[in-house]
Motif scaffolding. Structure first.
Motif, mmCIF file in Angstrom:
data_model
loop_
_atom_site.group_PDB
_atom_site.id
_atom_site.type_symbol
_atom_site.label_atom_id
_atom_site.label_comp_id
_atom_site.label_asym_id
_atom_site.label_seq_id
_atom_site.Cartn_x
_atom_site.Cartn_y
_atom_site.Cartn_z
ATOM 1 N N LYS A 15 31.449 39.272 38.959
ATOM 2 C CA LYS A 15 32.973 38.611 39.515
ATOM 3 C C LYS A 15 34.112 38.865 38.313
ATOM 4 O O LYS A 15 35.480 38.938 38.706
ATOM 5 C CB LYS A 15 32.516 36.754 38.813
ATOM 6 N N VAL A 16 33.275 38.680 37.299
ATOM 7 C CA VAL A 16 34.380 39.110 35.532
ATOM 8 C C VAL A 16 34.702 40.625 35.912
ATOM 9 O O VAL A 16 36.233 41.272 36.504
ATOM 10 C CB VAL A 16 33.729 39.367 34.350
ATOM 11 N N ALA A 17 33.996 42.020 36.166
ATOM 12 C CA ALA A 17 34.044 43.557 36.866
ATOM 13 C C ALA A 17 35.428 42.955 37.808
ATOM 14 O O ALA A 17 36.214 43.858 37.563
ATOM 15 C CB ALA A 17 33.249 44.196 36.671
ATOM 16 N N GLY A 18 34.911 42.572 39.031
ATOM 17 C CA GLY A 18 36.033 43.042 40.509
ATOM 18 C C GLY A 18 37.330 42.362 39.802
ATOM 19 O O GLY A 18 38.509 42.613 40.711
ATOM 20 N N TRP A 91 35.622 32.318 31.894
ATOM 21 C CA TRP A 91 35.062 33.299 32.112
ATOM 22 C C TRP A 91 36.517 34.537 32.944
ATOM 23 O O TRP A 91 36.434 35.523 33.084
ATOM 24 C CB TRP A 91 34.609 32.925 34.058
ATOM 25 N N GLN A 92 37.678 33.785 32.907
ATOM 26 C CA GLN A 92 39.072 34.118 33.619
ATOM 27 C C GLN A 92 39.786 35.353 32.208
ATOM 28 O O GLN A 92 40.005 36.565 32.648
ATOM 29 C CB GLN A 92 40.326 33.745 34.360
ATOM 30 N N GLY A 175 26.525 30.156 31.414
ATOM 31 C CA GLY A 175 27.463 29.673 32.782
ATOM 32 C C GLY A 175 28.808 29.801 33.151
ATOM 33 O O GLY A 175 29.055 29.277 34.311
ATOM 34 N N GLU A 176 28.792 30.640 32.102
ATOM 35 C CA GLU A 176 30.940 30.762 32.209
ATOM 36 C C GLU A 176 31.411 32.394 31.918
ATOM 37 O O GLU A 176 32.361 33.112 32.085
ATOM 38 C CB GLU A 176 31.378 29.629 31.435
ATOM 39 N N THR A 177 31.009 32.572 30.855
ATOM 40 C CA THR A 177 30.947 33.737 30.322
ATOM 41 C C THR A 177 30.328 35.377 30.152
ATOM 42 O O THR A 177 29.906 35.851 29.706
ATOM 43 C CB THR A 177 32.190 33.691 29.178
#
Length: 231
Positions: A15-18, A91-92, A175-177
């Motif tokens: 999710k982070v990389a995308g 995560w953003q 669960g977040e970062t």
């Protein structure tokens, strides 16, 4: 078998990389086009600034992000007060850190591809009445598309593997970062978790290798279609 925490780290990493590639794609192409097609005062300085994340320690980049995008930072304070957006320790924020670290790779790949496009083709399209935007989207971008694919996949792989800037700006929150590199780091620091650390290490290698193979395959497909179209 992977544990729930390990699956969670994988999903967060993807999710982070995308998201990182998603937010840098348009500005990356724009900057690459600017650097490939224009000469201007300060171009060498801009080129150096664009490549800084490649040579700076990632922790320094993370610290600079904290100074600028933290709640007391000049930009973070505005984002928080105007839109209620808080990036650190989310995560953003990890996606922002990964995108900043991957941005030079995307720009360089696209820039090299744009520089390989024959400007005479663009000039011919312009003389036939096409405006600048139409020339870009119908001539320049399709011809540079293999480089765009390569840059996007390389940026994805770089964001997927980012550690220093992420842990500094977004921390290591389960669960977040907590991405794959952070999960691997946590397991290495935990006694008795050598097997789990080895699993994540092998998985990281597999994902990175799959990304590079996908980049090569997609670039070949794009080049083949261009040849078929031109033929």
């Amino acid at each position: 078998m992977l544990s729930d925490a390990e699956w969670q780290a994988i999903l967060i990493s993807l999710k982070v990389a995308g998201s990182a590639v998603g937010w840098i794609l348009v500005p990356g192409v724009a900057v690459a086009w600017l650097m490939a097609r224009h000469d201007f005062r300060g171009k060498a300085l801009l080129d150096g600034l664009l490549h800084l994340p490649l040579v700076l320690p990632p922790v320094v980049v993370g610290y600079l992000l904290l100074l600028s995008l933290g709640r007391r930072g000049w930009l973070g304070q505005w984002l928080d007060g105007t839109f209620g957006i808080t990036l650190p320790f989310t995560w953003q924020g990890a996606a922002v850190a990964g995108g900043v670290m991957a941005f030079p790779l995307l720009v360089r790949a696209v820039r090299l591809s744009l520089e390989a496009v024959d400007v005479k083709l663009e000039a011919a399209a312009s003389t036939l009445g096409a405006n600048r935007w139409r020339v870009f989207f119908t001539i320049t971008l399709p011809l540079a598309f293999p480089g765009l694919i390569t840059g996007a996949v390389l940026a994805f792989a770089r964001a997927l593997s980012e550690f220093g800037a992420t842990i500094t700006f977004a921390s290591n929150i389960p669960g977040e970062t907590r991405t794959l590199p952070l999960a691997l780091y946590t397991l290495i620091q935990t006694p008795g978790q050598e097997a789990a650390a080895a699993r994540l290490c092998a998985l990281s290698i597999a994902i990175a290798m799959a990304s590079l193979l996908a980049s090569e395959w997609l670039a070949r497909q794009a080049r083949r279609r261009l040849k078929e179209r031109d033929g």
